[in-house]
Design a protein around this motif. Structure first.
Motif, short mmCIF file in Angstrom:
data_model
loop_
_atom_site.label_atom_id
_atom_site.label_comp_id
_atom_site.label_asym_id
_atom_site.label_seq_id
_atom_site.Cartn_x
_atom_site.Cartn_y
_atom_site.Cartn_z
N THR A 202 0.81 -1.22 0.00
CA THR A 202 0.00 0.00 0.00
C THR A 202 0.85 1.27 0.00
N LEU A 203 2.16 1.15 -0.16
CA LEU A 203 3.05 2.31 -0.11
C LEU A 203 3.62 2.64 -1.49
N PHE A 204 3.78 3.96 -1.72
CA PHE A 204 4.31 4.43 -2.99
C PHE A 204 5.35 5.51 -2.75
N LYS A 205 6.28 5.61 -3.69
CA LYS A 205 7.26 6.68 -3.70
C LYS A 205 6.97 7.57 -4.89
N GLY A 206 7.24 8.87 -4.75
CA GLY A 206 7.01 9.79 -5.85
C GLY A 206 7.73 11.09 -5.63
N GLU A 207 7.79 11.90 -6.67
CA GLU A 207 8.45 13.19 -6.60
C GLU A 207 7.45 14.31 -6.88
N ASP A 208 7.81 15.50 -6.40
CA ASP A 208 7.02 16.71 -6.65
C ASP A 208 5.60 16.60 -6.08
N ALA A 209 5.53 16.14 -4.84
CA ALA A 209 4.22 16.08 -4.17
C ALA A 209 3.70 17.47 -3.90
N GLU A 210 2.43 17.67 -4.17
CA GLU A 210 1.78 18.96 -3.94
C GLU A 210 0.70 18.80 -2.87
N PRO A 211 0.60 19.74 -1.91
CA PRO A 211 -0.43 19.62 -0.87
C PRO A 211 -1.84 19.72 -1.44
#
Length: 232
Positions: A165-174
């Protein structure tokens, strides 16, 4: 087909895993250049092959199940909860089955701290009851304690799956206006009937392919036997 069966089996194994997102197997196509395919008829026909298989995650939201547990949270909107990994980096999840660990820290089912806008949060006996509003604001008898972080991505398909259920990512926006439900969590988006249907289809295709391979092997053996008699 083995890869396809593995993907289906993993989906079915996580049928009841909160926040799990089903996966599907896809392939990329390799087109043989016309020059290399000129020995085939017609000469101008492009030859197509399967180059490699990849898995894609279906981020369709699952249904929301009410539990009554004050620390269970469900997102009734786009976005992901933010959790802290052991190496200090952040990961993202839709699974909101949270609880307090032995120190009173709010953590996921796997023990990762849940992040607020001020970092991980720890509760004490003095906090009393915990209320979490739709926008993620946390209030106790001691007052406002913080706000659950919810982020989203321009293209969720680029997220890297690092766990069930976990993911990694870049450029997260609130996410400015999340819709959070306290005392509930998001179910898996796997549908058992769909996965069973896919399993039957893959199994039939596997059996058909196995029969073709077996028939070709028998033809090869017959050809070798016949040629051997002629040469004798």
């Amino acid at each position: 087909m083995r890869n396809h069966l593995d993907v289906i089996a993993n989906n079915m194994a996580n049928l009841n895993t909160s926040g799990f997102k089903s996966q599907n197997l896809h392939f990329t196509e390799y087109l043989m250049p016309i020059a290399e395919g000129s020995a085939f008829e017609p000469a101008d026909q492009t030859i197509s092959y399967v180059d490699m298989f990849t898995t894609r995650t279906d981020f369709t939201p699952g249904s929301i199940k009410t539990t009554g547990n004050d620390f269970d949270l469900a997102l009734n909107s786009d976005g992901f909860f933010v959790v802290q990994m052991p190496d200090g980096t952040e990961a993202y999840t839709r699974s909101g089955t949270f609880h307090l660990d032995d120190t009173g820290q709010l953590v996921t089912a796997g023990g990762e701290p849940v992040m607020t806008e001020g970092g991980p949060i720890t509760f004490s006996v003095e906090d009393g009851g915990v209320q979490i509003t739709e926008d993620g604001t946390i209030a106790t008898e001691l007052g406002i304690r913080g706000k659950i972080r919810v982020v989203d991505f321009e293209d969720v398909r680029e997220l890297e799956k690092i766990g069930d259920t976990l993911f990694k990512g870049e450029d997260a926006e609130p996410v400015l206006a999340p819709r959070m439900v306290q005392g509930a969590f998001e179910n898996s988006n796997v549908y058992g009937v769909t996965e069973v249907t896919r399993l039957v289809e893959v199994t039939r295709a596997y059996n058909a392919t196995s029969k073709v391979v077996k028939d070709l092997d028998e033809l090869r053996q017959q050809a070798i036997s016949t040629l051997g008699r002629f040469q004798a």
